[in-house]
Design an enzyme around this catalytic site. Sequence first.
Site, short mmCIF file in Angstrom:
data_model
loop_
_atom_site.label_atom_id
_atom_site.label_comp_id
_atom_site.label_asym_id
_atom_site.label_seq_id
_atom_site.Cartn_x
_atom_site.Cartn_y
_atom_site.Cartn_z
N CYS A 68 -41.98 -41.68 73.10
CA CYS A 68 -41.68 -42.94 73.54
C CYS A 68 -41.46 -43.91 71.99
O CYS A 68 -41.14 -44.98 72.11
CB CYS A 68 -42.59 -43.78 74.10
N CYS A 71 -45.44 -44.11 68.16
CA CYS A 71 -46.09 -43.74 66.90
C CYS A 71 -45.32 -44.39 65.67
O CYS A 71 -45.84 -44.98 64.58
CB CYS A 71 -46.36 -42.18 66.67
N CYS A 163 -49.04 -36.66 71.88
CA CYS A 163 -47.84 -35.76 72.63
C CYS A 163 -47.77 -34.89 71.54
O CYS A 163 -47.48 -33.46 71.72
CB CYS A 163 -46.71 -36.46 72.78
N CYS A 195 -53.08 -42.45 70.84
CA CYS A 195 -51.84 -42.61 71.49
C CYS A 195 -51.59 -44.33 71.19
O CYS A 195 -52.13 -44.93 72.12
CB CYS A 195 -51.96 -42.43 73.00
N HIS A 233 -68.51 -43.05 71.21
CA HIS A 233 -69.70 -43.55 71.50
C HIS A 233 -70.95 -43.77 70.67
O HIS A 233 -71.62 -44.52 70.58
CB HIS A 233 -70.26 -42.30 72.46
N CYS A 236 -70.21 -47.07 69.23
CA CYS A 236 -69.92 -48.23 70.50
C CYS A 236 -70.94 -49.12 70.39
O CYS A 236 -72.20 -48.97 70.30
CB CYS A 236 -69.68 -47.63 71.62
N CYS A 260 -72.39 -51.04 79.35
CA CYS A 260 -71.40 -49.68 79.20
C CYS A 260 -70.37 -49.54 80.20
O CYS A 260 -70.62 -49.63 81.44
CB CYS A 260 -72.40 -48.71 79.01
N CYS A 266 -65.00 -44.68 81.14
CA CYS A 266 -64.94 -44.72 79.64
C CYS A 266 -65.06 -43.16 79.01
O CYS A 266 -66.12 -42.46 79.85
CB CYS A 266 -65.94 -45.54 79.12
N CYS A 275 -62.17 -45.18 65.63
CA CYS A 275 -61.56 -46.66 66.30
C CYS A 275 -62.64 -47.67 66.17
O CYS A 275 -62.32 -48.66 65.81
CB CYS A 275 -61.15 -46.39 67.81
N CYS A 287 -59.90 -50.71 71.88
CA CYS A 287 -60.11 -50.80 73.50
C CYS A 287 -61.25 -51.09 73.85
O CYS A 287 -61.22 -52.21 74.75
CB CYS A 287 -59.68 -49.24 73.97
N CYS A 294 -62.58 -46.50 76.94
CA CYS A 294 -61.88 -45.67 76.03
C CYS A 294 -61.13 -44.27 77.10
O CYS A 294 -61.83 -44.08 77.95
CB CYS A 294 -62.78 -44.80 75.02
N CYS A 297 -57.76 -40.67 74.23
CA CYS A 297 -56.42 -40.04 73.67
C CYS A 297 -56.59 -39.39 72.31
O CYS A 297 -55.33 -38.82 71.88
CB CYS A 297 -55.49 -41.57 73.83
FE1 SF4 Z 1 -70.18 -44.78 75.33
FE2 SF4 Z 1 -67.90 -45.80 76.32
FE3 SF4 Z 1 -70.34 -46.71 77.11
FE4 SF4 Z 1 -69.44 -47.36 74.64
S1 SF4 Z 1 -68.64 -47.83 76.70
S2 SF4 Z 1 -71.52 -46.64 75.28
S3 SF4 Z 1 -68.28 -45.34 74.59
S4 SF4 Z 1 -69.87 -44.51 77.60
#
Ligand code: SF4
Length: 334
Positions: A68, A71, A163, A195, A233, A236, A260, A266, A275, A287, A294, A297
């Site tokens: 698309c 990138c 892709c 992505c 994770h 996060c 969460c 997720c 990220c 995200c 999440c 990707c």
């Molecule tokens: Fe893990 Fe997603 Fe929960 Fe964050 S939101 S703690 S990455 S499962």
Amino acid sequence: MKEEELLSNKLLDVIESCGVSRRDFLKYSAAMAALFGISEFEFATKVVQAMESASKKPPVIWLEGQDCAGCTISFTQILNPPASSIILDKISLRYHETVMAGAGHLAEKVYHDTVKEGGYVLIVEGSVPSADDRFCMVGGRPFKTILEEAAQKAGAIIAVGACATYGGIPAATPSKGIGLNKALPGKTVINLPTCPVHPDHLAGTVLYFLTTGKVPPLDNVGRPLIYYAESIHDNCRRRAHFDENHFLEDWNDPGQKEWCMLHKGCKGTMTNSDCPIRRWNDGISFCIDCGAPCMGCAQPEFYQEMSPLYTAESIISKRILAMKEAGSFKRENS
Ligand code: SF4
């Protein structure tokens, strides 16, 4: 004055003449040196050498298959890091369907001349149709043929985006798109999924190749460890809620706002990328911090095993939930 100081001053003069402040460049050098596993001085030396030999830098061919152009947009809108922008300005981007000024036979001639020359960096965006070549034709030839031809004499091959790496969304279409992992068996391909591709991941990988002449250390699915060693994770900020079984169920309940998002689909537990640390759009957010789960990707299983994206009904989500409920949560891949 020591050789080290002379070199740094020379480099900083060049950097300043390109409109980048010394402070910004030194900050960037420290970060890149740590990523490359070398000293800041060694990094600065390599940058000077790369800049001085600008005329000898390998040319770049950027091919687009079933894509698309996301990138391309992600990379061309790069704001930072400054040093890589300067160095990348000096590479010879010979062929790129979306951004090149040339068209038709003239553009095709440049492509063929570059391929004949060899030693270029081949960047590929988009998947290869495996169901029928006619799903993706460029200049009257199958994209698959062009890719195989360009891969033969490339100095390095970099697949950008979901892709080109593992098939991405086109894998779920009638074209049965495949990534370079399947389209170029036996070839070493540096995979930069997500992505779209993160501009830092691509700039840093090209910079690594230009300054060391080597492919960066890769994980078992071809991704540079400097960017994909840890899971989303693990870094996060909602992680404590995962451990305490606080799962967001109602988007309209302000009390659950930071909980969460496992039950909202997720896939951060099964996805490796930096990220949460690097973030996107010049380090602004990513995200999960925007309130979206999440979608995985950066993984080879994206998109087919990760969808539906915003409920916990995908193959991967069901696996994670089963492990969480059994109290045996652990990563299975990477
Ligand atoms: Fe893990 Fe997603 Fe929960 Fe964050 S939101 S703690 S990455 S499962």
